[in-house]
Design a protein around this motif. Structure first.
Motif, PDB file in Angstrom:
ATOM      1  N   ARG A  14       0.824  -1.213   0.000  1.00 28.75           N
ATOM      2  CA  ARG A  14       0.000   0.000   0.000  1.00 28.75           C
ATOM      3  C   ARG A  14       0.860   1.265   0.000  1.00 28.75           C
ATOM      4  NH1 ARG A  14      -2.817  -3.171  -1.523  1.00 28.75           N
ATOM      5  NH2 ARG A  14      -4.756  -4.012  -0.713  1.00 28.75           N
ATOM      6  N   GLU A  15       1.912   1.280   0.819  1.00 28.12           N
ATOM      7  CA  GLU A  15       2.840   2.410   0.833  1.00 28.12           C
ATOM      8  C   GLU A  15       4.162   1.949   1.423  1.00 28.12           C
ATOM      9  OE1 GLU A  15       2.464   5.294   4.409  1.00 28.12           O
ATOM     10  OE2 GLU A  15       0.393   4.729   3.920  1.00 28.12           O
ATOM     11  N   PHE A  16       5.223   2.706   1.140  1.00 24.36           N
ATOM     12  CA  PHE A  16       6.535   2.369   1.685  1.00 24.36           C
ATOM     13  C   PHE A  16       6.572   2.759   3.158  1.00 24.36           C
ATOM     14  CE2 PHE A  16       8.387   3.322  -2.792  1.00 24.36           C
ATOM     15  CZ  PHE A  16       7.972   2.082  -3.246  1.00 24.36           C
ATOM     16  N   PRO A  17       6.812   1.818   4.061  1.00 26.07           N
ATOM     17  CA  PRO A  17       6.740   2.112   5.500  1.00 26.07           C
ATOM     18  C   PRO A  17       7.972   2.828   6.052  1.00 26.07           C
ATOM     19  CG  PRO A  17       7.278  -0.192   5.162  1.00 26.07           C
ATOM     20  CD  PRO A  17       7.047   0.388   3.802  1.00 26.07           C
ATOM     21  N   VAL A  18       9.099   2.749   5.356  1.00 29.39           N
ATOM     22  CA  VAL A  18      10.337   3.423   5.758  1.00 29.39           C
ATOM     23  C   VAL A  18      10.905   4.091   4.512  1.00 29.39           C
ATOM     24  CG1 VAL A  18      10.877   1.801   7.627  1.00 29.39           C
ATOM     25  CG2 VAL A  18      11.737   1.358   5.311  1.00 29.39           C
ATOM     26  N   GLY A  74       5.239   6.664  -1.932  1.00 26.96           N
ATOM     27  CA  GLY A  74       5.961   7.522  -1.000  1.00 26.96           C
ATOM     28  C   GLY A  74       7.429   7.175  -0.881  1.00 26.96           C
ATOM     29  N   GLY A  75       8.149   7.233  -1.987  1.00 26.42           N
ATOM     30  CA  GLY A  75       9.564   6.888  -1.994  1.00 26.42           C
ATOM     31  C   GLY A  75      10.451   8.048  -2.369  1.00 26.42           C
ATOM     32  N   ILE A  76      11.740   7.787  -2.451  1.00 26.86           N
ATOM     33  CA  ILE A  76      12.745   8.782  -2.822  1.00 26.86           C
ATOM     34  C   ILE A  76      13.352   8.326  -4.147  1.00 26.86           C
ATOM     35  CG2 ILE A  76      14.922   9.895  -2.164  1.00 26.86           C
ATOM     36  CD1 ILE A  76      14.112   9.202   0.784  1.00 26.86           C
ATOM     37  N   GLY A 119       9.522  11.821  -1.715  1.00 31.31           N
ATOM     38  CA  GLY A 119       8.112  11.672  -1.367  1.00 31.31           C
ATOM     39  C   GLY A 119       7.879  10.830  -0.138  1.00 31.31           C
ATOM     40  N   TYR A 120       8.945  10.595   0.671  1.00 28.84           N
ATOM     41  CA  TYR A 120       8.744   9.726   1.827  1.00 28.84           C
ATOM     42  C   TYR A 120       7.708  10.332   2.774  1.00 28.84           C
ATOM     43  CZ  TYR A 120       9.254   7.310   6.202  1.00 28.84           C
ATOM     44  OH  TYR A 120       8.978   6.623   7.357  1.00 28.84           O
ATOM     45  N   GLY A 121       6.772   9.496   3.187  1.00 29.44           N
ATOM     46  CA  GLY A 121       5.709   9.937   4.084  1.00 29.44           C
ATOM     47  C   GLY A 121       4.594  10.676   3.377  1.00 29.44           C
TER      48      GLY A 121
END
Length: 786
Positions: free
Chosen positions: A99-103, A137-139, A527-529
């Motif tokens: 669903r989304e990147f947790p870290v 939500g990654g970099i 885009g983290y978080g």
């Protein structure tokens, strides 16, 4: 120079190494008193607690999600992948419920950077990567901005952290971060908030003392250590913890250069004591809060030690075809013909191709080896201090206008900018050096490929066969020797005649490094978080899902498709690097390259037998499995019955319960890259198992398990004489895996008849068994979601 201590030791106050098996608390205090050092402040019970006093122990236990400290379940602080791994990882995670990147998950584009093979497919992958970073939500670090590990050093590493990367050189120990390189499925587990499961590893102290001499760089120290520990497996799957007074004599760039090469020892990870120099490095990169002082406890116990006297390290060269094949450059120049003769003989054995003429001795001129090319690049070579040292040696000199050429790749655009601003770029360019952008290609065969018969000296990470990009199937042979940037520059100054940096008079560069973060602020997507689930993933025509894989059958009939007796088989040989990297987003296309440079017939053999398995599954689906319709399929199944005359019901039952697949035997497979495709390509072609005397690395064995393949081992004393085309029948394999059996009954079937033998499946966790039973990690998560 280097001493191996193969028994437990105490490190006292970070200064003294003592035998842990015989020394007492009073002995330690007597030693301290004799050296004028303060006595221990802790009481005698500190010896009992000393195993938890290592830096590694402190970090591991802080990241452990389990109550069992002997069987760790680790969660990492950040993740990293590059553009030949992240597409498959995201695809696998997406199929498993992501669903989304947790870290923080960093997606760099430093391998298929040039977009030079396969039309649009490389840039299509980059577009996919950016869309994944936006959606989950990654970099996202675009092409030419930074090689993966330099970006992680500059922007993500910090004291006490752990980072997992889908690249084997994930090493940030000098900055106080334990980095682990693993195959993509382990990244998937972290993305799905699962854990990285390992038994508590042994920790080896790397005790540094003294100071490197003039002309000795970090690659020289690294190669000397690798030479001492690789062949004997001294640190295999262990943690190397760098301690001792010699650390203070090394800059942080120098430490990073040693640290990244620890991968070539086959250790699990690395960690260093930190100090004010590390604090200054992180502060320079705008992250002073990332610093944490790390040092062992007053008394810390290690499972062994490596003593390194830095003052006795000489400039080194690692000759083809492994970083451990290292010699002092002085020794090679004194005995060139004899040493190169040995290398040629071993090289011909590894290449196994009599049509390729591997002749380094022809390059001896005036008693010295003459090389054709030099490259300083990547996470090992492309740091600012390495480039500055090379520029100092080449200043007012020339690389010459002959065949020899030298290329320099700064490891990131901030490093590149500093090289330009400081005037180093001007000095290098005037000397005849070609200056490039951040790119990992020269490290894995996708850049600066030398001419046929050429020898390239490189400050990069590996020199495996064909790692420089030559294609033996096309009659090409070239090779790489690893050296430090300083000696590469000295060799360039001498027209390509092998020269140690200690032989030339060059000032130590006094140019200070400045880091400009604006390079990243203006180009990197962070885009983290901040996931945007409404963003659609952008698929190019080459990006394909993984094919469907069945669960482990009740019985297996395996056909031996490759038999490799080399002492070590690298992941480069299992699935070549270089131009094949462009196809890693398409499992079926990539599988066509499996073992292509080692056993070219493998793919055809595997596909032929896979066709019979597909026929078996078709017969079952049609309900016409009472009698095999293919003469070949029928003949194969008759071998299972021997002289017995099977009934149609028996034939049907056997077809239902016995899956067909291929297996390879290699004595010690899996050294080198973390790339999961070394295992997944075999599975895509119908592979069900590997058989080995031992596995070179944990990460390759993990890749096999995560793709549902059985990592069998056989001790040397029990090893049958396998041959290509042999059948291996393993009845009740599913039941054996379910029950946790470590010893498996099997039968070798060939022209000599049917003979029983044993296979072993040691140290499979409950999760490992569940993944193998499901057929692969994707199936395992799919079952859980139902």
């Amino acid at each position: 120079m280097i001493e191996l201590v193969g028994k437990a030791v105490y490190l006292i106050r970070g200064k003294l190494l003592m035998d842990a098996e015989s020394v007492t608390y009073d002995d330690i205090n007597r030693q301290l008193e004799q050296q004028g050092l303060p006595l221990l402040s802790a009481g005698p019970d500190a010896l009992a607690r000393s195993k938890s006093g290592t830096i590694a122990s402190q970090i591991l236990l802080q990241h452990n999600q389990s109550q069992d400290e002997q069987n760790l379940k680790l969660r990492f602080d950040a993740l990293a992948s590059h553009d030949i791994t992240y597409v498959g990882i995201v695809q696998t995670a997406r199929a498993s419920g992501l669903r989304e990147f947790p870290v923080p998950y960093v997606l760099t584009n430093c391998h298929n950077t040039l977009c030079a093979v396969g039309g649009t497919i490389n840039e299509d992958d980059h577009v996919f990567g950016l869309s994944a970073a936006e959606r989950y939500g990654g970099i996202f670090v675009p092409a030419h901005q930074a090689v993966i590990h330099q970006y992680m050093r500059e922007m993500m590493a910090g004291g006490g952290r752990m980072i997992l990367g889908s690249d084997s050189h994930t090493r940030y120990g000098a900055l106080g971060t334990m980095g682990v390189g693993e195959g993509g499925p382990e990244i998937v587990k972290q993305l799905l908030r699962r854990t990285y499961d390992i038994p508590y590893p042994e920790v080896i102290a790397v005790y540094l003392e003294g100071q490197p001499g003039p002309g000795v760089g970090p690659q020289d120290v690294a190669l000397a250590i690798i030479k001492a520990v690789f062949a004997n497996g001294f640190v295999k799957n262990k943690i190397m913890e760098f301690v001792g007074p010699g650390i203070a004599n090394l800059t942080v760039d120098y430490r990073n250069g040693i640290d990244v090469m620890t991968t070539e020892t086959t250790c699990l990870s690395s960690i260093w004591s930190t100090d004010d120099r590390v604090a200054a490095y992180l502060g320079l990169h705008g992250r002073p809060d990332a610093y944490r002082a790390l040092e062992p406890a007053e008394i810390s116990r290690y499972d062994g030690a490596i003593r390194v006297d830095l003052s006795r390290i000489e400039p080194m060269i690692a000759l083809p075809f492994h970083p451990s094949n290292a010699y002092p450059i002085r020794e090679l120049n004194e005995n060139a013909a004899a040493i190169l003769g040995q290398v040629e003989e071993e090289g011909r054995r590894q290449l196994e191709n009599p049509k390729l003429e591997f002749k380094l001795s022809q390059k001896i001129a005036g008693g010295r080896l003459r090389v054709d090319q030099g490259v300083i690049a990547g996470c090992a070579g492309g740091t600012f201090e390495n480039i500055a040292a090379a520029a100092a040696i080449l200043e007012n000199g020339s690389t010459g206008n002959g065949q020899f050429a030298l290329s320099v790749y700064p490891a990131s655009q901030p490093v590149n900018l500093a090289v330009i601003r400081s005037g180093l770029a001007e000095r290098l360019l005037q000397a005849g050096v070609t200056l490039r952008t951040a790119f990992c290609g020269p490290c894995f065969g996708a850049g600066d490929v030398p001419a046929n018969g050429g020898l390239s000296i490189r400050h990069s990470t590996r020199n495996f066969p064909n790692r420089e990009g030559s294609k033996p199937a096309n009659g090409q042979i070239a090779s790489v020797a690893l050296m430090d940037a300083r000696s590469i520059a000295a060799t360039a100054l001498n027209g390509g005649r092998l020269t140690a940096a200690s032989e030339v008079s060059a000032p130590v560069s006094a140019v200070a490094y400045t880091f400009d973060k604006k390079v990243y602020e203006n180009r990197v997507y962070d885009g983290y978080g901040k996931p945007h689930p409404e963003t659609e993933l952008k698929f190019g025509p080459n990006i394909a899902d993984w094919p469907k894989m069945i669960s482990l059958p009740e019985n297996l009939l395996l056909k031996m498709a490759a038999v490799i007796h080399d002492p070590v088989t690298t992941t480069d040989e299992l699935i070549p690097s270089g131009e094949t990297s462009s196809y890693r987003s398409n499992p079926l296309k990539l599988a066509e390259f499996t073992l292509g440079r080692k056993v070219p017939q493998y793919v055809g053999r595997a596909k032929d037998f896979q066709g019979l398995e597909q026929e078996r599954q078709r017969l079952l689906a049609e309900g016409t499995a009472h009698e095999p319709q293919s003469t070949e399929l029928g003949r194969i199944f008759l071998t299972l019955f021997g002289d017995e005359e099977p009934t149609p019901e028996k034939v049907h039952q056997t077809l239902v319960e016995t899956g067909l697949g291929t297996v390879i035997f290699a004595r010690k497979p899996g050294d080198g890259s973390a790339r999961e495709q070394a295992a997944s390509c075999q599975k895509v072609l119908g592979g069900w198992a590997n058989i080995a005397v031992e596995y070179a690395t944990k990460r390759y064995r993990s890749n096999l398990i995560n793709w549902g393949m059985l990592p069998f081992v056989i001790p040397e004393d029990y090893l049958p004489e396998f041959a290509v085309g042999d059948f291996i029948y393993i009845p009740m394999i599913r039941e054996a895996v379910q029950s946790g059996a470590a010893e498996i009954q099997a039968f070798l079937i060939n022209a000599d008849g049917r003979k029983p033998f044993r296979l072993w499946l040691p140290n499979l966790s409950a999760d490992d068994r569940a993944i193998i039973l499901a057929g692969c990690l994707i199936n395992y998560y799919g079952q859980e979601s139902k």
